[in-house]
Write a protein that holds these residues in place. Structure first.
Motif, short mmCIF file in Angstrom:
data_model
loop_
_atom_site.label_atom_id
_atom_site.label_comp_id
_atom_site.label_asym_id
_atom_site.label_seq_id
_atom_site.Cartn_x
_atom_site.Cartn_y
_atom_site.Cartn_z
N GLY A 287 0.12 -0.77 0.07
CA GLY A 287 -0.09 0.33 -0.34
C GLY A 287 0.69 1.14 -0.15
O GLY A 287 2.02 1.43 0.29
N GLY A 288 0.30 2.77 -0.09
CA GLY A 288 1.01 3.72 0.01
C GLY A 288 0.18 5.00 0.41
O GLY A 288 -1.46 4.19 0.16
N TYR A 289 0.62 5.59 0.52
CA TYR A 289 0.29 7.38 1.30
C TYR A 289 0.92 8.53 0.45
O TYR A 289 1.88 8.19 -0.04
N LEU A 290 -0.15 10.09 0.07
CA LEU A 290 0.28 10.45 -0.81
C LEU A 290 0.88 12.08 0.68
O LEU A 290 -0.23 12.34 1.97
N ALA B 254 0.83 22.71 0.32
CA ALA B 254 0.01 23.82 -0.26
C ALA B 254 -0.17 23.02 -1.96
O ALA B 254 -0.82 23.21 -2.59
N GLY B 255 -1.24 21.44 -1.32
CA GLY B 255 -1.76 21.42 -2.60
C GLY B 255 -0.82 20.22 -3.19
O GLY B 255 -1.21 20.23 -4.39
N GLN B 256 -0.01 20.78 -3.57
CA GLN B 256 1.07 19.77 -4.63
C GLN B 256 1.43 18.32 -3.84
O GLN B 256 2.32 18.38 -2.74
N PRO B 257 1.91 17.63 -4.91
CA PRO B 257 2.34 16.24 -4.17
C PRO B 257 4.19 16.79 -3.83
O PRO B 257 4.85 17.08 -4.42
N SER B 258 4.37 16.32 -2.59
CA SER B 258 5.13 16.39 -2.07
C SER B 258 6.40 14.45 -1.51
O SER B 258 7.54 15.09 -2.20
N ALA B 259 5.71 13.84 -1.38
CA ALA B 259 6.18 12.65 -1.16
C ALA B 259 5.44 11.68 -1.36
O ALA B 259 3.97 11.18 -1.28
N VAL B 260 5.70 10.39 -1.76
CA VAL B 260 4.42 9.26 -1.84
C VAL B 260 5.38 8.05 -0.12
O VAL B 260 6.70 8.32 0.13
N ARG C 219 12.19 1.85 -8.59
CA ARG C 219 11.85 1.51 -9.96
C ARG C 219 10.36 1.90 -9.90
O ARG C 219 9.87 2.56 -11.24
N TYR C 220 9.64 1.33 -8.78
CA TYR C 220 8.09 0.94 -9.44
C TYR C 220 7.71 3.02 -9.44
O TYR C 220 6.95 3.58 -10.45
N PHE C 221 8.61 3.68 -8.40
CA PHE C 221 8.27 5.14 -8.94
C PHE C 221 8.10 5.92 -9.72
O PHE C 221 7.12 6.89 -9.49
N ASP C 222 9.89 5.83 -10.39
CA ASP C 222 9.74 5.71 -11.85
C ASP C 222 8.84 6.03 -12.36
O ASP C 222 8.71 6.14 -13.56
N GLU C 223 8.89 3.80 -12.50
CA GLU C 223 7.70 4.02 -13.34
C GLU C 223 6.21 3.71 -13.57
O GLU C 223 5.53 4.16 -14.92
N HIS C 224 5.72 4.70 -12.25
CA HIS C 224 4.23 4.57 -12.44
C HIS C 224 4.46 6.14 -11.65
O HIS C 224 3.14 6.58 -10.35
N LEU D 295 0.79 7.90 -9.24
CA LEU D 295 1.51 8.18 -7.75
C LEU D 295 1.18 9.76 -7.33
O LEU D 295 0.41 10.44 -6.59
N ILE D 296 1.99 10.49 -8.61
CA ILE D 296 1.51 11.75 -8.20
C ILE D 296 1.78 13.12 -8.91
O ILE D 296 0.85 14.70 -9.21
N GLY D 297 1.03 12.32 -9.93
CA GLY D 297 0.47 13.36 -11.59
C GLY D 297 1.16 14.03 -12.30
O GLY D 297 2.66 13.65 -12.41
N ASP D 298 0.84 14.95 -12.34
CA ASP D 298 2.14 15.73 -13.21
C ASP D 298 3.10 16.77 -12.28
O ASP D 298 3.46 17.63 -12.57
N ALA D 299 3.13 16.50 -11.49
CA ALA D 299 3.97 17.44 -9.60
C ALA D 299 5.53 17.59 -10.37
O ALA D 299 6.10 16.58 -11.43
N PRO D 300 5.80 19.06 -11.00
CA PRO D 300 6.74 18.76 -11.20
C PRO D 300 7.83 18.37 -11.25
O PRO D 300 8.44 18.03 -9.15
N HIS D 301 9.23 17.69 -11.50
CA HIS D 301 10.51 17.40 -10.86
C HIS D 301 11.24 17.04 -11.64
O HIS D 301 11.61 17.81 -12.86
N GLU D 302 12.65 16.86 -11.48
CA GLU D 302 14.32 17.67 -11.50
C GLU D 302 14.11 16.22 -13.19
O GLU D 302 13.56 15.03 -12.84
#
Length: 201
Positions: free
Chosen positions: A76-79, A83-89, A185-190, A194-201
Motif C-alpha cells: 500500500g501507500g500514502y500521498l 500547499a496542495g502539491q504532491p511532495s512525497a509518497v 523503480r516502481y515510483f519512476d515507472e508509475h 502516484l503523483i500526477g504531473d507534479a514538477p520534478h527534476e
C-alpha cells in the motif's frame, strides 16, 4: 422497605450504571480513536520531516493493489502534499530477510529520491538482522537522497555494489537494499499514477 422494593431499586440502579457506562464509552470512543490515529500517524510519519507535508498522509491512501515486484511486494501507500502539491509518497513494502518477512515504510520525494526508510515489522535474528528495526537507524538513514539510478550499482559492496551491510546480517541487508531499489523503480515507472504531473527534476 420490603424485599420486592429493594430488588426494584437495585435493578434500577444497575440499569442506570450500565446506561451511564455506555454513554461515557460512546462519548469517549471517538476521542480515543482520534488519539490512536494521531499515535499511529506519528509512529509512521516520523521518517518524513514535518516541513515536507501539511496534509494528513494516512488519510490519502494510494491504490496499489498488492503489487509484486522483482524482490518485494508493495502492500500500500500514502500521498503527502504541501500547499496542495504532491511532495512525497510513502510506500509500504514487504521483503523476505534471513528469518522471515520485513515490512518497510519507504518515503520517496516528488523528484524520485529517498527521503527515509523505517522498519515497521521484522522477525530477523536478535542482535544481528533485527537491528534493522532500531529507530533511528543510521544504516537506513544512509540511503536518504539516493535515487533509482544514483548510485548505478544498487548492491552490497561484497556484491560489487555501493552499500555497506549491517554487520553479521548480509541476507537482511541485501533484502532491504533490493526492496528499496524496487520501490524507487516502481515510483519512476508509475510517477504519473502516484503523483500526477507534479514538477520534478
Amino acid at each position: 422497605m420490603n424485599r420486592a422494593t429493594s430488588v426494584v431499586i437495585i435493578a434500577v440502579l444497575a440499569m442506570l450504571g450500565v446506561g451511564a457506562t455506555y454513554l461515557v464509552q460512546q462519548v469517549s470512543a471517538s476521542r480515543i480513536a482520534a488519539e490512536q490515529r494521531q499515535i499511529d500517524s506519528r509512529n509512521l510519519l516520523d521518517l518524513l520531516p514535518a516541513e515536507r507535508y501539511d496534509n494528513q498522509p494516512l488519510e490519502h491512501p494510494l491504490t496499489l493493489n498488492d503489487r509484486v515486484l522483482s524482490n518485494s511486494r508493495l502492500l500500500g501507500g500514502y500521498l503527502a502534499t504541501r500547499a496542495g502539491q504532491p511532495s512525497a509518497v510513502l510506500l509500504r513494502s514487504q521483503t523476505i530477510g534471513y528469518v522471515g518477512s520485513i515490512d518497510l515504510l519507504i518515503a520517496i520525494d516528488a523528484d524520485g529520491k529517498l527521503v527515509g526508510v523505517k522498519t515497521l515489522r521484522q522477525t530477523e535474528t536478535p542482535g544481528l538482522g533485527a537491528r534493522i528495526a532500531e529507530w533511528p537507524n543510521a544504516w537506513l538513514m544512509s540511503f536518504a537522497g539516493k535515487s533509482r539510478n544514483e548510485p548505478a550499482d544498487w548492491a552490497l559492496k561484497q556484491d560489487q555494489g555501493s552499500f555497506d551491510q549491517i554487520a553479521g546480517a548480509t541476507i537482511t541487508s541485501r533484502a532491504v537494499i533490493n526492496a528499496l531499489h524496487d520501490a524507487l523503480r516502481y515510483f519512476d515507472e508509475h510517477r504519473q499514477q502516484l503523483i500526477g504531473d507534479a514538477p520534478h527534476e
